[in-house]
Design a protein around this motif. Structure first.
Motif, mmCIF file in Angstrom:
data_model
loop_
_atom_site.group_PDB
_atom_site.id
_atom_site.type_symbol
_atom_site.label_atom_id
_atom_site.label_comp_id
_atom_site.label_asym_id
_atom_site.label_seq_id
_atom_site.Cartn_x
_atom_site.Cartn_y
_atom_site.Cartn_z
ATOM 1 N N UNK A 53 0.832 -1.215 0.000
ATOM 2 C CA UNK A 53 0.000 0.000 0.000
ATOM 3 C C UNK A 53 0.866 1.265 0.000
ATOM 4 N N UNK A 56 2.155 1.849 -3.498
ATOM 5 C CA UNK A 56 1.157 2.362 -4.448
ATOM 6 C C UNK A 56 0.717 3.785 -4.087
ATOM 7 N N UNK A 58 -1.084 4.533 -1.508
ATOM 8 C CA UNK A 58 -2.357 4.527 -0.782
ATOM 9 C C UNK A 58 -2.140 4.850 0.696
ATOM 10 N N UNK A 59 -1.010 4.417 1.224
ATOM 11 C CA UNK A 59 -0.657 4.739 2.613
ATOM 12 C C UNK A 59 0.635 5.537 2.623
ATOM 13 N N UNK B 82 -9.577 2.412 -2.785
ATOM 14 C CA UNK B 82 -8.158 2.072 -2.869
ATOM 15 C C UNK B 82 -7.702 2.049 -4.333
ATOM 16 N N UNK B 85 -7.593 5.800 -5.547
ATOM 17 C CA UNK B 85 -6.507 6.578 -4.952
ATOM 18 C C UNK B 85 -5.123 6.055 -5.316
ATOM 19 N N UNK B 86 -5.080 4.919 -6.030
ATOM 20 C CA UNK B 86 -3.781 4.450 -6.506
ATOM 21 C C UNK B 86 -3.669 4.628 -8.015
ATOM 22 N N UNK B 234 -6.187 10.312 5.434
ATOM 23 C CA UNK B 234 -6.398 8.881 5.595
ATOM 24 C C UNK B 234 -5.109 8.097 5.338
ATOM 25 N N UNK B 235 -4.200 8.674 4.537
ATOM 26 C CA UNK B 235 -2.953 7.964 4.226
ATOM 27 C C UNK B 235 -2.065 7.784 5.466
ATOM 28 N N UNK B 236 -2.328 8.591 6.471
ATOM 29 C CA UNK B 236 -1.495 8.497 7.691
ATOM 30 C C UNK B 236 -2.169 7.693 8.787
ATOM 31 N N UNK B 237 -3.415 7.295 8.557
ATOM 32 C CA UNK B 237 -4.118 6.572 9.624
ATOM 33 C C UNK B 237 -3.763 5.101 9.593
#
Lengths: 317, 237
Positions: A53, A56, A58-59, B82, B85-86, B234-237
């Motif tokens: 993730x 990509x 996403x995170x 997902x 966002x990718x 949200x990417x940091x959660x």
């Protein structure tokens, strides 16, 4: 003049990720050159999906750096043009047909209108989705959904493919098809895929990364990993009529043999020897010279399952 | 450009499901019933669409969150967020696309009341100035509601919760001006200034004051910006 090696397609440097007080990734580093198919292994919660993730975009990572196709994943989202991603469970829009889904993905990815039909047709053909092209994604079987997810991931012809558990929940025929497809895609793309199925990684990947507890605990070709674990190990099989204690003592006395262990006692007289040098000839001569029938003498090779158990056990210890 | 692609998918997706038909049909039935049946239209004997523009804002407090509740909540639940966002789609473009798709659906519902306006015009001498003002006001008010609804949808993966949050936000936005009458002077003036109802009424009377346009524009922009920020965070959660 030295040849300049191409830059790695995936570059991960001291990547960390924390969820509150829980550390999911504790500073992993690896690089994947162009054209390599890499299997990502690890027990549940090892950090595989988190790594994928982050790659990509996403995170976000808590620390360290990751690059895909030379571009940092925490910057401009344009790096995603070089990336195709199949998330776990292959999410789809159930109300869109296969064709609509692919057209949407192509347009959202910025494919030119003129190039769109050819790209969609190529993705459909490659994933064998032809008969399903007008079916709503919500009505597809799990296998076809997975193929649709793969088709959406490859339709822009990315350099890098990241696949999270691409065969989970599929029946054996579907698994065979997806594995073949991943192998085929690996011929012209860099592929990083996670899996729980060790045989799958062994069958498909050029290289294996094993993650455990957020740390990289192994990184090598599947065969070499097995060989490394079993380096200096021999399995000797002797006729069942020979006395076990005598043979044990005989083998232990061979110069260079460091340890002798009887294995698989139910299958006859089988011993595993550990040695730092190649002792096969000496062992054969000793057994035959003592008049015992030598039925087998093989260098042990661990399968990936044994390697996996070994490295994750070591890591836990 | 990407936002328009997302908006197009939103609209097509909405019409692949019953929700778009239900929302549009229910809006038309309720607003038409109010205009011609519940309101003493034929008793008053005056050609006006005013009842429609009085009633529609209340209907919108329900219908706008009903349109947007799927927006991001369902994408998150189904895992398709997902995917989006990718892809090379920025958070802002995704949110704007979602908003424009929802706005398109709402505009369609509003546009389908035009035959009612034409019917009223056929029955008497209809003053079209306030009618166009009313339609512009409905689109602005509806846009503000949808932006608030989309923000609510970004806060949760549960559509029902998103709907309730969205309804509350729209209801508070619309009725906050009514508290101005009972609030202390300073606070009352602020509440008065924040009143969606007062600003909508002005536009619906045909008074196009730039301050009202800026107000609705700001509510929309701010809500969408917070929604995009919510996605980014949200990417940091």
């Amino acid at each position: 003049m030295r040849a300049v090696s191409p830059p790695p397609m995936i570059q991960v440097d001291q990547l960390t990720r924390r969820y509150g007080s829980v550390t999911a990734l504790a500073g992993i580093s690896f690089t994947i050159p162009a054209g390599q198919v890499v299997g990502f292994l690890g027990p549940n919660g090892a950090g595989k999906t988190t790594t994928l993730k982050i790659l990509t975009g996403y995170l976000a990572a808590s620390g360290g750096q990751a690059r895909v196709a030379g571009k940092p994943v925490d910057g401009d989202p344009s790096f995603r043009k070089a990336l195709g991603y199949l998330p776990e469970n292959a999410p789809v829009w159930p109300e869109l047909t296969v064709l609509e889904s692919l057209r949407f993905a192509a347009r959202a990815r910025g494919l030119r209108r003129a190039a769109l039909p050819a790209a969609v047709d190529a993705a459909i053909e490659r994933t064998d989705l032809g008969p399903m092209r007008h079916r709503p994604a919500g009505a597809l079987s799990k296998g076809y959904r997975q193929r649709l997810g793969l088709a959406m991931a490859i339709l822009h012809d990315p350099q890098v493919l990241v696949l999270d558990e691409p065969t989970t929940g599929l029946d054996p025929n579907q698994v065979v098809h997806i594995r073949a497809l991943v192998r085929e895609l690996g011929q012209d793309k860099t592929v990083l895929f996670s899996s729980h199925v060790l045989q799958e990684v062994q069958a498909v990947a050029d290289r294996v990364l094993i993650l455990d507890g957020g740390r990289l605990v192994a990184d090598d070709a599947p065969d070499r990993l097995g060989a490394r674990l079993t380096q200096g190990r021999l399995t000797v099989e002797i006729g069942p009529d020979a006395p076990a204690e005598t043979v044990h003592a005989l083998l232990a006395a061979v110069p260079g043999v460091e340890a002798v262990t009887r294995v698989h006692p139910e299958a006859g007289l089988c011993f595993e020897l550990r040695a730092q040098t190649d002792v096969r000839a000496a062992v054969a001569a000793a057994v035959v010279g003592a008049g015992h029938p030598l039925l087998g003498l093989t260098a042990s090779r661990a399968d990936l399952e044994a390697v996996f158990r070994h490295v994750t056990k070591e890591s836990a210890a | 450009m990407t936002a328009l692609v997302v908006a197009g998918r939103e609209l097509r997706g909405a019409f692949s499901l019953p929700i778009a038909y239900v929302v549009v049909a229910a809006f038309l039935v309720l607003s038409g019933s109010y205009l011609f049946v519940l309101h003493p239209f034929f008793v008053v004997g005056r050609a006006t669409l005013r009842p429609l523009f009085e009633f529609a804002p209340f209907l919108f407090t329900l219908f706008a969150p009903a349109i947007t509740m799927r927006g991001l909540a369902e994408e998150r639940r189904a895992g398709t967020l997902e995917l989006l966002l990718t892809w090379p789609v920025s958070d802002g473009a995704l949110v704007l696309g979602k908003f424009l798709g929802a706005w398109g659906l709402l505009a369609l519902a509003v546009g389908l009341t035009l035959p009612a306006a034409l019917s009223v015009a056929a029955l008497g001498d209809l003053d079209w100035g306030p009618v166009w003002g009313g339609y512009v006001g409905l689109l602005l008010l509806g846009g503000a509601y949808l932006a608030l609804g989309l923000l609510a949808s970004a806060l949760t993966a549960n559509q029902i919760v998103a709907f309730i949050f969205g309804f509350l936000a729209c209801f508070v936005g619309f009725s906050v001006g009514r508290l101005a009458e009972v609030a202390p002077d300073g606070l009352g003036a602020i509440l008065h200034g924040l009143s969606f109802e007062r600003r909508f009424s002005r536009v619906a009377r045909g008074v196009l004051d730039s301050r009202d346009l800026v107000f609705f524009g700001t509510v929309i922009w701010l809500s969408l910006a917070v929604t995009a920020e919510r996605l980014r965070a949200r990417r940091w959660r």
